[in-house]
Design a protein around this motif. Sequence first.
Motif, PDB file in Angstrom:
ATOM      1  N   SER A   1       0.819  -1.230   0.000  1.00 32.10           N
ATOM      2  CA  SER A   1       0.000   0.000   0.000  1.00 32.10           C
ATOM      3  C   SER A   1       0.842   1.265   0.000  1.00 32.10           C
ATOM      4  CB  SER A   1      -0.939   0.003   1.219  1.00 32.10           C
ATOM      5  OG  SER A   1      -1.751  -1.139   1.205  1.00 32.10           O
ATOM      6  N   ALA A   2       1.694   1.396  -0.991  1.00 28.83           N
ATOM      7  CA  ALA A   2       2.557   2.566  -1.078  1.00 28.83           C
ATOM      8  C   ALA A   2       2.753   2.935  -2.542  1.00 28.83           C
ATOM      9  CB  ALA A   2       3.897   2.298  -0.394  1.00 28.83           C
ATOM     10  N   ALA A   3       3.473   4.039  -2.770  1.00 29.80           N
ATOM     11  CA  ALA A   3       3.743   4.502  -4.127  1.00 29.80           C
ATOM     12  C   ALA A   3       5.221   4.838  -4.273  1.00 29.80           C
ATOM     13  CB  ALA A   3       2.892   5.724  -4.452  1.00 29.80           C
ATOM     14  N   VAL A   4       5.836   4.351  -5.334  1.00 32.41           N
ATOM     15  CA  VAL A   4       7.222   4.669  -5.670  1.00 32.41           C
ATOM     16  C   VAL A   4       7.233   5.879  -6.585  1.00 32.41           C
ATOM     17  CG1 VAL A   4       9.229   3.912  -6.993  1.00 32.41           C
ATOM     18  CG2 VAL A   4       8.157   2.346  -5.387  1.00 32.41           C
ATOM     19  N   HIS A   5       8.031   6.892  -6.226  1.00 27.85           N
ATOM     20  CA  HIS A   5       8.239   8.063  -7.076  1.00 27.85           C
ATOM     21  C   HIS A   5       9.679   8.005  -7.596  1.00 27.85           C
ATOM     22  CE1 HIS A   5       4.780  10.888  -5.963  1.00 27.85           C
ATOM     23  NE2 HIS A   5       4.534   9.750  -5.318  1.00 27.85           N
ATOM     24  N   ALA A   6       9.847   7.974  -8.902  1.00 29.77           N
ATOM     25  CA  ALA A   6      11.182   7.925  -9.497  1.00 29.77           C
ATOM     26  C   ALA A   6      11.270   8.936 -10.626  1.00 29.77           C
ATOM     27  CB  ALA A   6      11.485   6.521 -10.029  1.00 29.77           C
ATOM     28  N   GLY A   7      12.310   9.785 -10.560  1.00 28.03           N
ATOM     29  CA  GLY A   7      12.460  10.775 -11.610  1.00 28.03           C
ATOM     30  C   GLY A   7      13.310  11.951 -11.186  1.00 28.03           C
ATOM     31  N   LEU A   8      12.881  13.149 -11.543  1.00 28.16           N
ATOM     32  CA  LEU A   8      13.674  14.353 -11.337  1.00 28.16           C
ATOM     33  C   LEU A   8      13.307  15.035 -10.019  1.00 28.16           C
ATOM     34  CD1 LEU A   8      13.407  15.871 -14.950  1.00 28.16           C
ATOM     35  CD2 LEU A   8      15.060  14.194 -14.070  1.00 28.16           C
ATOM     36  N   ASN A   9      14.358  15.422  -9.265  1.00 32.93           N
ATOM     37  CA  ASN A   9      14.221  16.166  -8.010  1.00 32.93           C
ATOM     38  C   ASN A   9      13.374  15.419  -6.973  1.00 32.93           C
ATOM     39  OD1 ASN A   9      15.805  18.542  -8.578  1.00 32.93           O
ATOM     40  ND2 ASN A   9      14.190  19.155 -10.014  1.00 32.93           N
ATOM     41  N   VAL A  10      13.951  14.333  -6.471  1.00 28.38           N
ATOM     42  CA  VAL A  10      13.306  13.518  -5.445  1.00 28.38           C
ATOM     43  C   VAL A  10      14.110  13.644  -4.150  1.00 28.38           C
ATOM     44  CG1 VAL A  10      12.528  11.219  -4.770  1.00 28.38           C
ATOM     45  CG2 VAL A  10      12.469  11.904  -7.183  1.00 28.38           C
ATOM     46  N   LEU A  11      13.518  14.249  -3.129  1.00 27.32           N
ATOM     47  CA  LEU A  11      14.154  14.407  -1.819  1.00 27.32           C
ATOM     48  C   LEU A  11      15.579  14.959  -1.920  1.00 27.32           C
ATOM     49  CD1 LEU A  11      12.941  11.246   0.151  1.00 27.32           C
ATOM     50  CD2 LEU A  11      11.908  13.521  -0.009  1.00 27.32           C
ATOM     51  N   GLY A  12      15.750  15.995  -2.723  1.00 24.71           N
ATOM     52  CA  GLY A  12      17.044  16.653  -2.834  1.00 24.71           C
ATOM     53  C   GLY A  12      17.969  16.094  -3.877  1.00 24.71           C
ATOM     54  N   ALA A  13      17.660  14.941  -4.437  1.00 28.12           N
ATOM     55  CA  ALA A  13      18.493  14.356  -5.488  1.00 28.12           C
ATOM     56  C   ALA A  13      17.958  14.773  -6.856  1.00 28.12           C
ATOM     57  CB  ALA A  13      18.504  12.837  -5.378  1.00 28.12           C
ATOM     58  N   ARG A  14      18.854  15.174  -7.749  1.00 34.60           N
ATOM     59  CA  ARG A  14      18.411  15.551  -9.096  1.00 34.60           C
ATOM     60  C   ARG A  14      17.729  14.370  -9.782  1.00 34.60           C
ATOM     61  NH1 ARG A  14      17.630  20.690  -8.617  1.00 34.60           N
ATOM     62  NH2 ARG A  14      19.513  21.966  -8.480  1.00 34.60           N
ATOM     63  N   TYR A  15      18.290  13.172  -9.601  1.00 34.79           N
ATOM     64  CA  TYR A  15      17.684  11.953 -10.114  1.00 34.79           C
ATOM     65  C   TYR A  15      17.502  11.047  -8.893  1.00 34.79           C
ATOM     66  CZ  TYR A  15      20.688  14.028 -13.672  1.00 34.79           C
ATOM     67  OH  TYR A  15      21.357  14.912 -14.467  1.00 34.79           O
ATOM     68  N   GLY A  16      16.268  10.695  -8.584  1.00 32.18           N
ATOM     69  CA  GLY A  16      16.075   9.969  -7.334  1.00 32.18           C
ATOM     70  C   GLY A  16      14.861   9.066  -7.332  1.00 32.18           C
TER      71      GLY A  16
END
Length: 304
Positions: free
Chosen positions: A80-95
């Motif tokens: 029951s969760a969601a993965v976010h992957a892409g640009l500007n994730v928690l301070g990382a340009r690619y995260g």
Amino acid sequence: MVQSIQQNWITIFGKADYSDGEIRHIPTPTELPTDPSSQVPIPYSLVRSNIDFEQGSITLEANIQEPEARCQIVLSCRPSAAVHAGLNVLGARYGLSVFRNGRWEPGEGAGFGSSLPVNKWVTLGLTVRGSKLELSFEGVTVFSTAQQIQRGPISLFLQSDHEVLVRKVFVETKRPECFVVMQFTEEYNALFSEVIRPTCEKFGYHVERADELYTSGMIIEDITRSINESSIIIADVTPNNPNVFYEVGYAHGIGKPTILLSDRKRDRLPFDISGFRTLFYDNTIGGKTAVEERLAKHLEAIKA
């Protein structure tokens, strides 16, 4: 296979437009917070597609107007969760990060201190093989990590004070893999071919066993790669086979969903796996029918 269905994108939150194959995040004015010390929320949009995804690859082209803009592919994951992957994730340009129970969990990141190109179309890609996820930017893999993806619709999270544009979303799906670990003898070959393989295939899995790997690499490397790239592991632990126990231990160590099988003729399981749920069966025609039904219930639970 390549998704051949017509893509549709619906705005779930925020304001976004989808026309002529292009998704456009439209930043809308946000009311100032009542607390003067609070920051003004950055407008965001969440758009969801009609494409269900579990394994395969997703590529898209994105165009951001300022370097802090977020463009992230969102997938469902367990539990029951969601993965976010892409640009500007928690301070990382690619995260990559997981949003679960209203909180962000630390994930993987790269590109710290670098700048993203603005007003330029760039290519973002996400590949899922078993529990292995790889994020790429302009065709270059920026990181890989492990996460158990669950079948669900692809979404996009777009956030910025300026427009964020997305186009050429290309999805290629593949059947999830089931890797079977067992002793290679006639007795277990029958269980594999008559029960395990057809039952798993009914649930959309491509089923493979270690003796079906045909590569020039080291066997143990082939097996660990197959375990990593599989969605589930099924292991028959009836005989005291060191190879089987090693592979089960590796699968448990990386958090892979694992279903254990054992013939009832075995008196007791080894202590290290005795606490895991095991499907016991009788090696008879009726017994195989029973384990087929119970295996199907376990697969239904994993797919849910």
